[in-house]
Design an enzyme around this catalytic site. Structure first.
Site, mmCIF file in Angstrom:
data_model
loop_
_atom_site.group_PDB
_atom_site.id
_atom_site.type_symbol
_atom_site.label_atom_id
_atom_site.label_comp_id
_atom_site.label_asym_id
_atom_site.label_seq_id
_atom_site.Cartn_x
_atom_site.Cartn_y
_atom_site.Cartn_z
ATOM 1 N N ARG A 44 0.860 -1.172 0.000
ATOM 2 C CA ARG A 44 0.000 0.000 0.000
ATOM 3 C C ARG A 44 0.904 1.231 0.000
ATOM 4 N NH1 ARG A 44 -1.831 -3.580 3.981
ATOM 5 N NH2 ARG A 44 -3.875 -4.527 3.547
ATOM 6 N N LYS B 60 -2.684 -1.733 7.634
ATOM 7 C CA LYS B 60 -4.117 -1.453 7.727
ATOM 8 C C LYS B 60 -4.764 -2.219 8.871
ATOM 9 C CE LYS B 60 -8.280 -1.557 4.827
ATOM 10 N NZ LYS B 60 -8.809 -1.867 3.477
ATOM 11 N N HIS C 17 -2.596 3.166 -5.700
ATOM 12 C CA HIS C 17 -3.154 1.898 -5.221
ATOM 13 C C HIS C 17 -3.463 0.938 -6.366
ATOM 14 C CE1 HIS C 17 -4.598 -0.354 -1.790
ATOM 15 N NE2 HIS C 17 -5.695 -0.693 -2.447
ATOM 16 N N ARG D 229 -1.110 -1.905 -6.722
ATOM 17 C CA ARG D 229 -1.318 -3.079 -5.852
ATOM 18 C C ARG D 229 -2.197 -4.098 -6.578
ATOM 19 N NH1 ARG D 229 -0.915 -4.593 -0.330
ATOM 20 N NH2 ARG D 229 -2.781 -5.441 0.642
ATOM 21 N N HIS E 276 -2.945 -9.495 4.248
ATOM 22 C CA HIS E 276 -4.385 -9.683 4.392
ATOM 23 C C HIS E 276 -4.699 -10.684 5.500
ATOM 24 C CE1 HIS E 276 -5.134 -8.264 0.001
ATOM 25 N NE2 HIS E 276 -5.196 -7.262 0.857
ATOM 26 N N TYR F 205 -8.678 -7.856 -5.117
ATOM 27 C CA TYR F 205 -7.684 -7.289 -6.019
ATOM 28 C C TYR F 205 -7.569 -8.051 -7.335
ATOM 29 C CZ TYR F 205 -6.153 -4.291 -2.244
ATOM 30 O OH TYR F 205 -6.124 -3.331 -1.253
#
Length: 312
Positions: free
Chosen positions: A148, A173, A247, A250, A281, A290
């Protein structure tokens, strides 16, 4: 005497601290609330926080309708907290300024487009080699690791092992740290950037790995400004429904990695947990977000599923 802004400032900081104590990073929301405080101070309102005030604040923002909706939503939740201390606070209607759920698909650059973007990144500031190399290195890092942009900007020098080629990614995150190994070519680019940075600033002014023209940590706003300029120079802005974002790189990383695994005839399902861990994640479904069905990826999947000759 108008005591409303002073009371608001105190309760606003208490609320931010409360949310963070519950495990939320709460960076963007805190910034929005502090902008609201400045809005109240500049307008010299006597209070209390009302529906009309919240709407006026939300609509004062530049940007999309969703940007204004996010502002309103942050303020609406804060109003619930504030009402405990200021009973005059109005209950804000949750149906005002709803967010659009339509998600514009990311722009997945092909190899030629990515190369053009990196080339033009060097030219965003003709008078500063350091600024151009900062952006070029960041674009390459985001594309090759799927970090990120905020994670990359928060890297300190101590987080980047220029010998072993491993990044220590902190404050993600999901408030977890992780180790991210990088490819040898990425490591070489990071080493080259560090030499340019240290030549420009022999005495470091901060611990950041990526620095601005003043030697301070590069900000998100500065990255976005330079990134959009590089996209325009590379001719990448005219063919998309919306402007590219850092982004999007990514998304590209995930698609490129899946395509590579399919080309190598590897067991992609078995490798997905590794990809999710690499990206930071918690759930595989986060990684699935994604996965964009590019023509190349869909073609590779179909080829493996049905063979060279297609569906029989």
């Amino acid at each position: 005497m108008n005591d409303f802004p002073q009371m608001l400032a105190s309760k606003l900081e208490d609320y931010i601290e409360l949310r963070r104590s519950l495990g939320y990073a709460f960076r963007k929301q805190a910034a929005t609330l502090r902008v609201f405080l400045r809005y109240v101070e500049d307008s010299e309102t006597m209070g209390p926080l009302t529906q009309d005030m919240a709407i006026a604040f939300a609509l004062s923002a530049d940007g999309s309708g969703n940007c204004r909706a996010r502002r309103y939503a942050v303020l609406r939740r804060f109003a619930e907290y504030l009402s405990v201390y200021d009973t005059r606070t109005e209950t804000l209607d949750p149906h005002v300024l709803p967010r659009s759920r339509a998600v514009t698909p990311p722009r997945i650059l092909n190899d030629v487009e990515l190369a053009a973007l990196m080339t033009e990144s060097r030219h965003v500031s003709p008078h500063s080699e350091q600024r151009g190399q900062t952006l070029e290195t960041l674009v390459g890092l985001l594309a090759s690791t799927g970090l990120r942009s905020g994670e990359a900007l928060r890297l300190d020098r101590a987080d980047v092992d220029l010998v072993e080629g491993v990044l220590q990614v902190r404050r993600t995150k999901f408030r977890k740290d992780r180790l991210v190994p990088v490819h040898a070519t990425t490591l070489n680019a990071l080493r080259a950037y560090a030499l340019v940075r240290d030549s420009a600033f022999p005495i470091s002014r901060c611990q950041a790995f990526f620095v601005s023209l003043r030697g301070s940590r590069l900000s998100s706003a500065a990255l976005y400004t330079a990134f959009h300029k590089a996209c325009a120079l590379a001719g990448l802005e005219g063919n998309s429904a919306r402007a590219m974002r850092p982004h999007d790189l990514r998304h590209r990383f995930v698609v490129a990695r899946l395509a590579a695994w399919h080309r190598e005839n590897l067991d992609v399902q078995a490798l997905l947990p590794l990809l999710a861990t690499y990206l930071g994640h918690v759930r595989y479904s986060d990684t699935a977000y994604y996965v964009t069905g590019t023509a190349e990826l869909l073609g590779l999947v179909a080829q493996r599923a049905f063979g060279e000759g297609g569906v029989s």
